[in-house]
Write a protein that holds these residues in place. Structure first.
Motif, PDB file in Angstrom:
ATOM      1  N   ASN A  28      19.634 -12.706  -5.017  1.00 12.75           N
ATOM      2  CA  ASN A  28      18.941 -12.512  -4.233  1.00 12.75           C
ATOM      3  C   ASN A  28      17.746 -11.139  -4.811  1.00 12.75           C
ATOM      4  O   ASN A  28      16.745 -11.684  -4.986  1.00 12.75           O
ATOM      5  CB  ASN A  28      18.727 -11.689  -2.860  1.00 12.75           C
ATOM      6  N   ASP A  29      17.960 -10.558  -5.786  1.00 10.69           N
ATOM      7  CA  ASP A  29      16.871  -9.649  -6.385  1.00 10.69           C
ATOM      8  C   ASP A  29      16.315 -10.377  -7.874  1.00 10.69           C
ATOM      9  O   ASP A  29      15.298 -10.033  -7.492  1.00 10.69           O
ATOM     10  CB  ASP A  29      18.187  -8.689  -7.015  1.00 10.69           C
ATOM     11  N   GLU A  30      17.062 -11.295  -7.271  1.00 11.54           N
ATOM     12  CA  GLU A  30      15.816 -12.704  -8.862  1.00 11.54           C
ATOM     13  C   GLU A  30      14.620 -13.040  -7.893  1.00 11.54           C
ATOM     14  O   GLU A  30      13.730 -13.028  -8.073  1.00 11.54           O
ATOM     15  CB  GLU A  30      15.663 -12.891  -9.617  1.00 11.54           C
ATOM     16  N   PRO A  37       5.555 -19.981  -4.945  1.00  9.49           N
ATOM     17  CA  PRO A  37       4.903 -20.061  -3.864  1.00  9.49           C
ATOM     18  C   PRO A  37       6.391 -20.752  -2.335  1.00  9.49           C
ATOM     19  O   PRO A  37       6.614 -20.208  -1.258  1.00  9.49           O
ATOM     20  CB  PRO A  37       3.659 -20.008  -3.862  1.00  9.49           C
ATOM     21  N   ASP A  38       6.719 -22.301  -2.931  1.00  7.73           N
ATOM     22  CA  ASP A  38       6.783 -22.844  -2.365  1.00  7.73           C
ATOM     23  C   ASP A  38       8.473 -23.455  -2.281  1.00  7.73           C
ATOM     24  O   ASP A  38       8.127 -24.388  -1.416  1.00  7.73           O
ATOM     25  CB  ASP A  38       5.774 -24.150  -1.860  1.00  7.73           C
ATOM     26  N   GLU A 104       8.428 -11.289  -2.484  1.00  3.00           N
ATOM     27  CA  GLU A 104       8.712 -10.407  -1.329  1.00  3.00           C
ATOM     28  C   GLU A 104       8.664  -9.189  -1.254  1.00  3.00           C
ATOM     29  O   GLU A 104       8.279  -9.010   0.246  1.00  3.00           O
ATOM     30  CB  GLU A 104      10.602 -10.729  -1.832  1.00  3.00           C
ATOM     31  N   SER A 105       8.570  -8.292  -1.718  1.00  6.00           N
ATOM     32  CA  SER A 105       7.867  -7.081  -1.753  1.00  6.00           C
ATOM     33  C   SER A 105       6.447  -6.599  -1.327  1.00  6.00           C
ATOM     34  O   SER A 105       5.955  -5.717  -1.553  1.00  6.00           O
ATOM     35  CB  SER A 105       7.814  -5.764  -2.856  1.00  6.00           C
ATOM     36  N   PRO A 109       4.311 -10.098  -8.424  1.00  2.00           N
ATOM     37  CA  PRO A 109       5.657 -11.037  -9.377  1.00  2.00           C
ATOM     38  C   PRO A 109       6.041 -10.644 -10.435  1.00  2.00           C
ATOM     39  O   PRO A 109       5.290 -10.866 -11.469  1.00  2.00           O
ATOM     40  CB  PRO A 109       5.378 -12.500  -8.528  1.00  2.00           C
ATOM     41  N   TYR A 110       7.444 -10.912 -11.064  1.00  2.11           N
ATOM     42  CA  TYR A 110       7.910 -11.206 -12.664  1.00  2.11           C
ATOM     43  C   TYR A 110       8.529 -11.722 -12.333  1.00  2.11           C
ATOM     44  O   TYR A 110       9.728 -11.632 -11.382  1.00  2.11           O
ATOM     45  CB  TYR A 110       7.721  -9.777 -12.511  1.00  2.11           C
ATOM     46  N   VAL A 111       9.703 -12.037 -13.541  1.00  7.48           N
ATOM     47  CA  VAL A 111      10.638 -12.796 -14.033  1.00  7.48           C
ATOM     48  C   VAL A 111      12.142 -11.531 -13.524  1.00  7.48           C
ATOM     49  O   VAL A 111      11.781 -10.773 -14.816  1.00  7.48           O
ATOM     50  CB  VAL A 111      10.712 -14.214 -14.614  1.00  7.48           C
ATOM     51  N   ALA A 112      13.013 -11.170 -12.965  1.00  4.52           N
ATOM     52  CA  ALA A 112      13.657 -10.580 -13.407  1.00  4.52           C
ATOM     53  C   ALA A 112      14.731 -11.326 -14.225  1.00  4.52           C
ATOM     54  O   ALA A 112      15.327 -12.433 -13.901  1.00  4.52           O
ATOM     55  CB  ALA A 112      14.387  -9.802 -12.098  1.00  4.52           C
TER      56      ALA A 112
END
Length: 112
Positions: A28-30, A37-38, A104-105, A109-112
């Motif tokens: 979920n955090d990632e 987007p899709d 989602e925030s 966006p970034y890759v966690a």
């Protein structure tokens, strides 16, 4: 060559069709940090219980951060009768290719 006849089929991020079923199996955090987007989100840890949500009549393109977790999901799907392919390089490759991402925030966006 049909990529879905290989033991562990894979595709480059640029080869994922725009109308393809993209399944993101990150946690979920990632997902919240940034995703396609899709994409459809089902964490790998929930996939066994939620596999029925994944269509069996479409090719499935599975993505994670780098490709390891998605490879596990692809193997499981293909062993159970789905047609799935691993997205090479995962979200790191997606981001590096400049493909669209959302968070989602609402932040960048970034890759966690």
């Amino acid at each position: 060559m049909n990529l879905f006849n290989n033991p562990l089929p894979s595709v480059a991020v640029a080869e994922v069709p725009g109308d393809g079923y993209l399944l993101d199996v990150r946690e979920n955090d990632e997902w919240h940090a940034g995703h396609a987007p899709d994409a459809v989100h089902i964490p790998l840890s929930e996939l066994n219980a939620r596999a029925g949500e994944v269509p069996g009549d479409r090719d499935i393109y599975v993505i994670c951060r780098s490709g390891a977790r998605s490879a596990q999901a692809v193997a499981a799907f293909n062993n159970s009768g789905w047609k799935a392919a691993n997205v090479d390089g995962g979200m790191h490759a997606w981001e590096a290719a400049g493909l669209p991402m959302v968070s989602e925030s609402g932040g960048d966006p970034y890759v966690a």
